[in-house]
Design a protein around this motif. Structure first.
Motif, short mmCIF file in Angstrom:
data_model
loop_
_atom_site.label_atom_id
_atom_site.label_comp_id
_atom_site.label_asym_id
_atom_site.label_seq_id
_atom_site.Cartn_x
_atom_site.Cartn_y
_atom_site.Cartn_z
N PHE A 351 1.09 -1.43 -0.10
CA PHE A 351 0.02 -0.10 0.05
C PHE A 351 0.71 1.21 -0.06
O PHE A 351 0.41 2.59 -0.36
N THR A 352 2.06 1.19 0.61
CA THR A 352 2.85 2.29 0.35
C THR A 352 3.50 2.53 -0.98
O THR A 352 3.56 3.59 -1.80
N GLN A 353 3.52 1.27 -1.77
CA GLN A 353 4.08 1.45 -3.24
C GLN A 353 2.74 1.93 -3.89
O GLN A 353 2.95 2.81 -4.75
N LEU A 358 -0.01 6.24 -7.18
CA LEU A 358 -1.38 6.80 -7.35
C LEU A 358 -0.95 8.53 -7.24
O LEU A 358 -1.65 9.26 -7.88
N ILE A 359 -0.28 8.95 -6.37
CA ILE A 359 -0.31 10.22 -6.02
C ILE A 359 0.52 10.74 -6.87
O ILE A 359 0.45 12.06 -7.12
N ASP A 364 -4.27 14.54 -5.65
CA ASP A 364 -5.51 14.71 -4.63
C ASP A 364 -6.30 13.34 -4.77
O ASP A 364 -7.57 13.02 -4.22
N VAL A 365 -5.55 12.23 -5.06
CA VAL A 365 -6.44 10.82 -5.45
C VAL A 365 -7.04 10.29 -4.01
O VAL A 365 -8.08 9.91 -4.35
N ILE A 366 -6.47 10.69 -3.23
CA ILE A 366 -6.76 10.04 -1.56
C ILE A 366 -8.07 10.85 -1.07
O ILE A 366 -8.97 10.19 -0.93
#
Length: 569
Positions: A351-353, A358-359, A364-366
């Protein structure tokens, strides 16, 4: 003689002026202390017993008052100075005459005899029409439910005068009127505000004995419409079971949130520790279920949703032997795992990868994904209500935090910490429950309601609160993938040992949030929904003082699932 006469005349005029001041001019606001002389004079020649302070009632979803009332025997102290059928009353309520007589010792004001009555006993006592003996329904605060949701009240003369100037001017409220200071009591204070109490009173002579011909009177300033009643979405039976599950598990700092998935109504909420009624603003006063905390790995649900929406495949493999920064070996050696298995095993490296990738594509994806899951802002019902532009059913709710500073989106380790629900991430248990309800419902995000209606005192509807849905939602395919991944957590992942053998299939996500090397405990979460095939409830349980090898959040979650299963069979 003329001089003395003039002095007497002047003195007489002064006395007459003083009488005019007391009797006609400053009758309701005498001196700088604003003493109500009319009220004081009445109090001087009466004794009274307040049955109900006149504040509006808070009901559960079935119309049951959340505050308990019990049939009680009220006795007035003048009875000890006169003949009355003591033995007959003692026989009706099944006590000895001696115990009833002893109850008057030291009593200077009307009091409640320490024994609850039956309805038949109430009826029989009142049929006797004994002056000074009254059987009534007395509200009590014994073992109250949902105390943090309902909130507390207390007098605040300065605030009430500034908040309700018109009512203060007309005299319907005074410095003794209680204001809501938290929870629903605060949010709905304008609707619940008392405009007069319900009292038993009698006129007395100088010695405190009742004046001849005057019996105890029942006085109430309420009518068939006021005070109003607030009908919540809470269920007293479920709330009681929820509180017992938390307490029996040993959670003393934490709580639970239970939401009906179809309506998105709050059914139950528990926050621990409890506050003392003598110190409502002290330890335990805060409703922790509406405040933001580190969500730990529960936050990976948002990262997973963003990955699915950006077409990351379940079959993609990740090296889960690495630590969260992927610069060394982690605490667990899990090997190469697919995306869904990484989620089930709560692999940090995956999930860090993903968050970094994604960012990099969309900073602003999160936040955008959180909005589609219904948790980008506060989740409690909020809309215009009369002249209140932003009326909130949860006035104490904290706003979520994802990144404290935009520059963190350019710092690799800051992104990694955020991806696993640490660093500056803060979400409330209510928000996480809303996220699980959104996923269980099929993706439609809604505000959480805790109040459905405001009713007149006679039970007719004053107003109803509409359902509020959000426009931005995740696609059906993304939601379906999320549902399968949340189920896999229980089937083969971190929730398997505690939740896979329940009578109902559960889907959800575990989370452990660390608080620093010097802290001997962490936050343990389990958030999910059930039944998996036809979702009905979303449930979050959190233990804010979880020590090593304690799994109280899982135990409480399992207990609630079993209780609901048993109740609905």
């Amino acid at each position: 003689m003329i001089g003395i006469g003039l002095l007497l005349v002047c003195g007489m005029f002064l006395l007459i002026g003083r009488l005019i001041q007391l009797q006609l001019v400053e009758t309701e606001s005498y001196s700088k202390h604003h003493i109500n002389l009319i009220e004081a004079s009445i109090n001087q020649r009466t004794q009274s017993y307040v049955l109900d302070e006149g504040r509006g009632t808070i009901l559960d979803r079935n119309g049951i008052p959340m505050s308990e009332s019990i049939p009680s025997l009220v006795l007035f102290p003048f009875l000890k100075e006169r003949e009355w059928p003591l033995e007959e009353v003692a026989q009706i309520i099944n006590v000895t005459p001696e115990s009833l007589e002893r109850s008057f010792e030291g009593q200077l004001q009307p009091f409640t005899f320490d024994k609850s009555l039956t309805i038949d006993q109430m009826k029989e006592i009142n049929e006797q029409s004994i002056p000074g003996v009254y059987a009534v329904h007395k509200p009590v605060n014994k073992n109250p439910l949902a105390t943090h949701v309902i909130g507390t009240v207390r007098p605040n003369p300065e605030l009430i005068q500034s908040k309700y100037p018109e009512k203060w001017a007309e005299g319907s409220i005074d410095e003794e009127t209680k204001l809501g200071i938290s929870g629903l009591q605060l949010a709905f204070d304008p609707f619940l505000l008392s405009e007069g109490d319900t009292t038993l009173l009698y006129h007395a002579d100088r010695q405190g004995n009742p004046l001849l011909g005057l019996d105890v009177k029942y006085f109430s300033s309420t009518d068939s419409f006021y005070p109003l009643q607030v009908k919540t979405t809470l269920d007293t039976k479920i709330q009681k079971n929820l509180e017992e599950a938390i307490d029996d598990s040993g959670i003393t700092n934490g709580g639970a949130v239970l939401i009906d998935i179809d309506s998105n109504n709050l059914i139950g909420m528990v926050s621990r520790p409890l506050f003392g009624s003598e110190d409502p603003l002290g330890k335990g006063a805060m409703n922790q279920m509406v405040k933001g905390y580190f969500p730990g790995s529960v936050f990976k649900t948002i990262i997973l949703a963003a990955a699915y929406e950006n077409e990351v495949k379940d079959t993609r493999l990740f090296d889960c032997d690495q630590n969260l920064y992927r610069d060394g070996i982690g605490n667990r050696t899990l090997g190469m795992l697919s995306l869904k298995d990484s989620f089930a095993q709560s692999c940090n490296a995956t999930f860090t990868q993903l968050a970094e990738e994604l960012i990099k594509t969309d900073p602003d994806v999160i936040e955008k994904t959180a909005e589609k899951l219904g948790v980008e802002t506060t989740v409690g019902w909020e809309d215009k209500l009369y002249h209140y532009e932003n009326f909130k059913q949860f006035p104490d709710e904290s706003s979520p935090i994802f990144f404290k500073d935009e520059k963190d989106k350019r710092i690799r380790k800051a992104i990694d910490q955020t991806a696993i629900g640490q660093l500056n991430v803060k979400l409330s248990p209510l928000a996480i429950g809303n996220m699980m309800a959104t996923i269980g419902r099929g993706g439609e995000a809604k505000d959480v309601k805790v109040v459905s209606d405001i009713l007149y005192r006679n039970g007719t509807t004053f107003l109803s609160f509409k359902e509020i849905s959000h426009d931005e939602n995740l696609s059906k395919n993304v939601i379906k993938s999320l549902q399968k991944s949340l189920r896999e957590v229980v089937v083969s992942g971190t929730g398997n040992a505690y939740l896979n053998d329940l009578p109902i299939q559960v889907a959800g996500k575990s989370g452990t949030a660390e608080l620093g090397e010097d802290v001997s405990f962490d936050h343990q979460w389990f958030a999910g929904y059930f039944p998996y095939d036809s979702p009905k409830y979303a449930l979050v349980v959190v233990d804010f003082e979880r020590k090593e090898k304690q799994y109280r959040a899982y135990e409480a979650f399992a207990t609630v699932v079993k209780d609901l299963y048993q109740n609905e069979r």
